[in-house]
Scaffold this motif. Sequence first.
Motif, PDB file in Angstrom:
ATOM      1  N   ASP A  28       0.847  -1.196   0.000  1.00  0.00           N
ATOM      2  CA  ASP A  28       0.000   0.000   0.000  1.00  0.00           C
ATOM      3  C   ASP A  28       0.889   1.254   0.000  1.00  0.00           C
ATOM      4  O   ASP A  28       0.943   2.001   0.971  1.00  0.00           O
ATOM      5  CB  ASP A  28      -0.926  -0.007   1.221  1.00  0.00           C
ATOM      6  CG  ASP A  28      -1.974   1.093   1.156  1.00  0.00           C
ATOM      7  OD1 ASP A  28      -2.196   1.630   0.050  1.00  0.00           O
ATOM      8  OD2 ASP A  28      -2.550   1.426   2.211  1.00  0.00           O
ATOM      9  N   ALA A  29       1.588   1.448  -1.103  1.00  0.00           N
ATOM     10  CA  ALA A  29       2.586   2.513  -1.195  1.00  0.00           C
ATOM     11  C   ALA A  29       1.979   3.883  -0.929  1.00  0.00           C
ATOM     12  O   ALA A  29       0.842   4.175  -1.310  1.00  0.00           O
ATOM     13  CB  ALA A  29       3.226   2.492  -2.581  1.00  0.00           C
ATOM     14  N   LYS A  30       2.788   4.711  -0.263  1.00  0.00           N
ATOM     15  CA  LYS A  30       2.399   6.089   0.034  1.00  0.00           C
ATOM     16  C   LYS A  30       3.531   7.007  -0.385  1.00  0.00           C
ATOM     17  O   LYS A  30       4.626   6.561  -0.767  1.00  0.00           O
ATOM     18  CB  LYS A  30       2.103   6.242   1.527  1.00  0.00           C
ATOM     19  CG  LYS A  30       0.970   5.361   2.017  1.00  0.00           C
ATOM     20  CD  LYS A  30       0.763   5.543   3.519  1.00  0.00           C
ATOM     21  CE  LYS A  30      -0.430   4.762   4.030  1.00  0.00           C
ATOM     22  NZ  LYS A  30      -0.282   3.299   3.786  1.00  0.00           N
ATOM     23  N   ARG A  31       3.272   8.288  -0.267  1.00  0.00           N
ATOM     24  CA  ARG A  31       4.283   9.260  -0.669  1.00  0.00           C
ATOM     25  C   ARG A  31       5.544   9.141   0.179  1.00  0.00           C
ATOM     26  O   ARG A  31       6.634   9.478  -0.277  1.00  0.00           O
ATOM     27  CB  ARG A  31       3.716  10.681  -0.553  1.00  0.00           C
ATOM     28  CG  ARG A  31       2.620  10.984  -1.581  1.00  0.00           C
ATOM     29  CD  ARG A  31       3.179  11.079  -2.990  1.00  0.00           C
ATOM     30  NE  ARG A  31       4.117  12.185  -3.112  1.00  0.00           N
ATOM     31  CZ  ARG A  31       4.944  12.371  -4.130  1.00  0.00           C
ATOM     32  NH1 ARG A  31       4.969  11.484  -5.121  1.00  0.00           N
ATOM     33  NH2 ARG A  31       5.754  13.405  -4.186  1.00  0.00           N
ATOM     34  N   ILE A  32       5.434   8.635   1.416  1.00  0.00           N
ATOM     35  CA  ILE A  32       6.620   8.503   2.276  1.00  0.00           C
ATOM     36  C   ILE A  32       7.572   7.425   1.761  1.00  0.00           C
ATOM     37  O   ILE A  32       8.741   7.375   2.169  1.00  0.00           O
ATOM     38  CB  ILE A  32       6.216   8.180   3.733  1.00  0.00           C
ATOM     39  CG1 ILE A  32       5.408   6.872   3.769  1.00  0.00           C
ATOM     40  CG2 ILE A  32       5.454   9.323   4.360  1.00  0.00           C
ATOM     41  CD1 ILE A  32       5.130   6.410   5.202  1.00  0.00           C
ATOM     42  N   HIS A  33       7.094   6.567   0.864  1.00  0.00           N
ATOM     43  CA  HIS A  33       7.951   5.529   0.301  1.00  0.00           C
ATOM     44  C   HIS A  33       8.768   6.039  -0.886  1.00  0.00           C
ATOM     45  O   HIS A  33       9.620   5.312  -1.404  1.00  0.00           O
ATOM     46  CB  HIS A  33       7.104   4.326  -0.161  1.00  0.00           C
ATOM     47  CG  HIS A  33       6.471   3.586   0.971  1.00  0.00           C
ATOM     48  ND1 HIS A  33       5.115   3.632   1.244  1.00  0.00           N
ATOM     49  CD2 HIS A  33       7.013   2.771   1.916  1.00  0.00           C
ATOM     50  CE1 HIS A  33       4.843   2.879   2.281  1.00  0.00           C
ATOM     51  NE2 HIS A  33       5.978   2.347   2.722  1.00  0.00           N
ATOM     52  N   ASP A  34       8.512   7.261  -1.326  1.00  0.00           N
ATOM     53  CA  ASP A  34       9.215   7.827  -2.461  1.00  0.00           C
ATOM     54  C   ASP A  34      10.652   8.177  -2.033  1.00  0.00           C
ATOM     55  O   ASP A  34      10.876   8.731  -0.955  1.00  0.00           O
ATOM     56  CB  ASP A  34       8.502   9.087  -2.945  1.00  0.00           C
ATOM     57  CG  ASP A  34       9.082   9.608  -4.249  1.00  0.00           C
ATOM     58  OD1 ASP A  34       8.466   9.357  -5.291  1.00  0.00           O
ATOM     59  OD2 ASP A  34      10.152  10.248  -4.205  1.00  0.00           O
TER      60      ASP A  34
END
Length: 322
Positions: free
Chosen positions: A249-255
């Motif tokens: 469940d990728a989020k912007r914090i994983h960028d």
Amino acid sequence: MEVSCVWPLIFITILRLCRVHALLPIPIISMEEKIKIDEETKVTCSLPASECRCLEVELRIITEEKLKNCVSHKGNFPNVTCTLEVTKDMHEVELSCEAHFRTKSKPQKLNIQSEPEFTDCPDKLIWIDGQENSFHCKAKGYPPPTVTCVKDSTVYTEGEKFTTHKNMSGDFNCRAANFDVVSKMVTVSVQYEPRISIIIVQPSEAIEEGENLTLSCEADAVPPPSYSWHTPTTQLIYDYDNRTIQIKDAKRIHDGYYICIAQNKLGIQMLKQKITVNEPEIISATDSNLAKESKGNGAEKMGPAFSGLFSVLLLLSFYYLF
């Protein structure tokens, strides 16, 4: 005739004996210059030089008087020294030195032919990539055996220096050969520092929020490396050996950048991979209605044009028929 033949032989023998005695060194006896009554004095018998190293020599001091504490020394200048207790009756007493020689040949070793036998050849060897090494497989036998170790048609002589490469890992056939041959297998393990070839990203390096992603680090090393990661966030799932990480469940914090670290006792290597997490495209209700209206208006505009064209075609058909 027989007597005439004997005399030359006797003459030759005498010449040889004289020659031998002429070659022998003459011992020398030496004493102190000032000798006093009722005191001890030293008397030494010695050879002038080590001219006859092939001879064993025994030196003796010859006198009618009593000698004591005789000490002999062997080597390049052999000698014997004794102590004499001096009395007034010893005036003009004669002393002499004798050298007794025993000749001997140079030693010769008895060489017995024997088949080769390994005496020191380990079953396993551990080398380091890039370092200098050699095979130390000792073997005994006569004639002295030649020892070689072979792998993939490449021959290494025992004691030969070479630079180790990681592709040298494997089994070597080591042979000791003279008139016979014996062999044994030696397993070589070449150790080297980690080399990261790639970080595999699935499904792709750019995903949208809410999607899943997996990163796997591929490294080659002996001994096997340990894995660790430097990541933009801790909200990740690691497998049992840390080689693979998952984003759920990728989020912007994983960028951001994901750095794989592979390490063993010989070294460390790092490789980074950029991951982009995009926001999904959002279509509002207003935009949806506008899209529908544009489609409707297009149909309405086409309606009158289509009706006029149909009328023209109908009139032309009647004209040609009648």
